[in-house]
Scaffold this active site. Structure first.
Site, PDB file in Angstrom:
ATOM      1  N   ARG A  53      15.582  -3.361  -3.916  1.00  0.00           N
ATOM      2  CA  ARG A  53      14.376  -3.563  -4.395  1.00  0.00           C
ATOM      3  C   ARG A  53      14.282  -3.367  -6.008  1.00  0.00           C
ATOM      4  O   ARG A  53      15.612  -3.165  -6.683  1.00  0.00           O
ATOM      5  CB  ARG A  53      13.850  -2.761  -3.741  1.00  0.00           C
ATOM      6  CG  ARG A  53      13.587  -1.172  -3.786  1.00  0.00           C
ATOM      7  CD  ARG A  53      12.861  -0.467  -2.984  1.00  0.00           C
ATOM      8  NE  ARG A  53      13.587  -0.830  -1.598  1.00  0.00           N
ATOM      9  CZ  ARG A  53      13.093  -0.204  -0.847  1.00  0.00           C
ATOM     10  NH1 ARG A  53      12.690   0.863  -0.005  1.00  0.00           N
ATOM     11  NH2 ARG A  53      13.371  -0.738   1.117  1.00  0.00           N
ATOM     12  N   PRO A  87       0.697  -0.948  -0.140  1.00  0.00           N
ATOM     13  CA  PRO A  87      -0.325   0.338  -0.138  1.00  0.00           C
ATOM     14  C   PRO A  87       1.015   0.870  -0.111  1.00  0.00           C
ATOM     15  O   PRO A  87       1.840   1.677   1.030  1.00  0.00           O
ATOM     16  CB  PRO A  87      -0.926  -0.295   1.603  1.00  0.00           C
ATOM     17  CG  PRO A  87      -0.268  -1.154   2.329  1.00  0.00           C
ATOM     18  CD  PRO A  87       1.255  -1.840   0.965  1.00  0.00           C
ATOM     19  N   GLU A  88       0.522   1.948  -1.693  1.00  0.00           N
ATOM     20  CA  GLU A  88       0.599   3.569  -1.254  1.00  0.00           C
ATOM     21  C   GLU A  88       0.566   4.771  -0.842  1.00  0.00           C
ATOM     22  O   GLU A  88      -0.875   4.123  -0.848  1.00  0.00           O
ATOM     23  CB  GLU A  88       2.175   3.764  -2.410  1.00  0.00           C
ATOM     24  CG  GLU A  88       3.488   2.653  -2.573  1.00  0.00           C
ATOM     25  CD  GLU A  88       4.071   2.839  -3.145  1.00  0.00           C
ATOM     26  OE1 GLU A  88       3.549   4.214  -3.476  1.00  0.00           O
ATOM     27  OE2 GLU A  88       3.658   1.563  -4.649  1.00  0.00           O
ATOM     28  N   ARG A  99      20.668  18.179  -2.408  1.00  0.00           N
ATOM     29  CA  ARG A  99      20.535  16.911  -2.157  1.00  0.00           C
ATOM     30  C   ARG A  99      21.698  16.222  -3.184  1.00  0.00           C
ATOM     31  O   ARG A  99      21.692  16.863  -3.992  1.00  0.00           O
ATOM     32  CB  ARG A  99      19.526  15.469  -2.352  1.00  0.00           C
ATOM     33  CG  ARG A  99      18.353  15.896  -1.214  1.00  0.00           C
ATOM     34  CD  ARG A  99      19.085  15.112  -0.227  1.00  0.00           C
ATOM     35  NE  ARG A  99      18.131  15.811   0.890  1.00  0.00           N
ATOM     36  CZ  ARG A  99      17.751  14.198   2.120  1.00  0.00           C
ATOM     37  NH1 ARG A  99      17.776  13.266   1.824  1.00  0.00           N
ATOM     38  NH2 ARG A  99      16.923  14.589   2.468  1.00  0.00           N
ATOM     39  N   LYS A 133       1.689   7.709   4.084  1.00  0.00           N
ATOM     40  CA  LYS A 133       0.901   6.537   3.858  1.00  0.00           C
ATOM     41  C   LYS A 133       0.516   6.275   5.356  1.00  0.00           C
ATOM     42  O   LYS A 133      -0.060   5.262   6.302  1.00  0.00           O
ATOM     43  CB  LYS A 133       1.820   5.726   3.845  1.00  0.00           C
ATOM     44  CG  LYS A 133       3.314   5.529   1.933  1.00  0.00           C
ATOM     45  CD  LYS A 133       4.046   4.483   2.017  1.00  0.00           C
ATOM     46  CE  LYS A 133       5.102   5.029   0.826  1.00  0.00           C
ATOM     47  NZ  LYS A 133       5.865   4.618   1.113  1.00  0.00           N
ATOM     48  N   HIS A 139      -4.027 -14.128  10.231  1.00  0.00           N
ATOM     49  CA  HIS A 139      -2.746 -12.563  10.034  1.00  0.00           C
ATOM     50  C   HIS A 139      -3.320 -11.495  10.802  1.00  0.00           C
ATOM     51  O   HIS A 139      -3.228 -10.589  10.671  1.00  0.00           O
ATOM     52  CB  HIS A 139      -2.651 -12.381   9.042  1.00  0.00           C
ATOM     53  CG  HIS A 139      -1.865 -14.067   8.558  1.00  0.00           C
ATOM     54  ND1 HIS A 139      -1.271 -14.453   9.114  1.00  0.00           N
ATOM     55  CD2 HIS A 139      -1.734 -14.202   7.466  1.00  0.00           C
ATOM     56  CE1 HIS A 139      -0.018 -15.387   7.854  1.00  0.00           C
ATOM     57  NE2 HIS A 139      -1.160 -15.159   6.992  1.00  0.00           N
ATOM     58  N   ARG A 199       2.971  -9.951   6.272  1.00  0.00           N
ATOM     59  CA  ARG A 199       4.132  -9.826   7.001  1.00  0.00           C
ATOM     60  C   ARG A 199       4.491  -8.937   8.282  1.00  0.00           C
ATOM     61  O   ARG A 199       5.459  -8.679   7.935  1.00  0.00           O
ATOM     62  CB  ARG A 199       5.142  -8.659   5.641  1.00  0.00           C
ATOM     63  CG  ARG A 199       4.823 -10.105   4.394  1.00  0.00           C
ATOM     64  CD  ARG A 199       5.309  -9.895   3.077  1.00  0.00           C
ATOM     65  NE  ARG A 199       4.766 -10.316   1.587  1.00  0.00           N
ATOM     66  CZ  ARG A 199       4.787  -9.473   0.965  1.00  0.00           C
ATOM     67  NH1 ARG A 199       5.031  -8.807   0.378  1.00  0.00           N
ATOM     68  NH2 ARG A 199       4.437 -10.793  -0.355  1.00  0.00           N
TER      69      ARG A 199
END
Length: 289
Positions: free
Chosen positions: A272, A2-3, A162, A61, A95, A115
């Site tokens: 990732r 989920p974002e 940055r 989020k 869960h 998770r």
DNA sequence: AGCTGGCCCTGAAGGC
DNA sequence: TGCCTTCAGGGCCAGC
């Protein structure tokens, strides 16, 4: 995973079920679910009992339910967290981590998380940098790109200061909140920017394009009820969104780019996957992972 | 101070 | 068949 759009689908789904209701009892079935509530599980449940939920809020989020005593029940869904609403007598989910019942005996709210990267806590509401209030653990994150408080010009200046890659910056919740791996790849594809592009070389026009792409892809995902790439993300009724059918880059390794037909490539960095089109998003000569 | 990489965790899927 | 490895990744934090 989920974002922002998925969390917003959950928030809006939760709203009519919880606003104005009085919490009865809460039960913690797995201690890891409240590991960030430092005072412990007993304190967590004690702070919820008898409190009235006054609304539902979200930044990035993070999702929270403001309570009537100046605190809030804060939720982060992590990778696989679900907030489900249903009749109290239904069987426990495999869960199930936390259950909150209401004093009226009606539908309960359950936090289910395979998770266990997600968590719940109760925290004080504190002033944020934009004239509102947020739970204390949310105070350090930036506004999200769908909020009026988000400052495009300040984001551009921060990127120029940055010394990192643009995808890493998109995933940094202190610069822009709500963007995760899927929407980062989708927005970069739409803006035709490579994930390793050094942020200090981005032009104002490119950052404008990137923010527009982030907002477009999130709005489209929201309209589709969110993305459910691995079926772990569901709304409060346990249903999946269908935005995954509309993804242009994420998960499309070796499939043709929707603009130019070049096979989408998959790179690994930050442990990732990053999906991009080698033609539309050429790797910069100087790349920053 | 800014930045990077390791770690937490479970279950599905793939390889041998 | 069954065991082992790999993969998914948000956020925190140690260490450079």
């Amino acid at each position: 995973m989920p974002e922002l759009p998925e969390v917003e689908v959950v928030r809006s789904g939760l709203d009519r079920w919880v606003t104005g209701r009085v919490i009865g009892t809460a039960a913690v079935l797995h201690p890891r679910a409240v590991r960030r509530h430092l005072a412990g599980a007993a304190d967590f449940t004690g702070r919820l009992a008898g409190r009235t939920v006054t609304g539902t809020r979200r930044r990035g989020k993070y999702l929270w339910l403001p309570l009537d005593d100046g605190t809030a029940l804060l939720a982060h869904l992590g990778m696989s967290g679900q907030l489900l609403v249903g009749e109290p007598d239904r069987p426990d989910e495999r869960h199930l981590r936390v259950r909150a019942t209401f004093a009226d005996g009606g539908a309960d709210v359950r936090f289910v998380d395979q998770r266990t990267f997600g968590h719940l806590l109760v925290a004080e509401l504190v002033p944020d940098a934009f004239g509102g209030t947020v739970p204390e653990p949310v105070a350090h994150i930036a506004a999200d790109p769908l909020e009026d408080a988000f400052d495009d010009e300040a984001f551009f200046r921060a990127l120029r200061r940055r010394r990192t890659g643009v995808k890493r910056a998109l995933l940094d919740q202190s610069l822009i909140s709500g963007v995760g791996n899927i929407y980062a790849d989708e927005a970069l594809w739409r803006a035709r920017l490579h994930w390793a592009r050094p942020t200090e070389t981005l032009t104002r026009a490119e950052v404008t394009r990137l923010l527009a792409a982030v907002r477009e892809v999130m709005a489209a995902a929201l309209a589709a009820g969110g993305t459910s790439f691995d079926s772990l993300y569901v709304n409060v009724d346990g249903e999946s969104g269908y935005f995954d059918r509309s993804l242009d880059a994420y998960g499309r390794r070796d499939l043709p780019c929707g603009r130019c037909g070049t096979p989408i490539r998959r790179d690994v960095f930050m442990n990732r996957s990053s999906f991009s089109c080698p033609t539309c998003q050429p790797r910069p000569r100087r790349a920053r992972a």
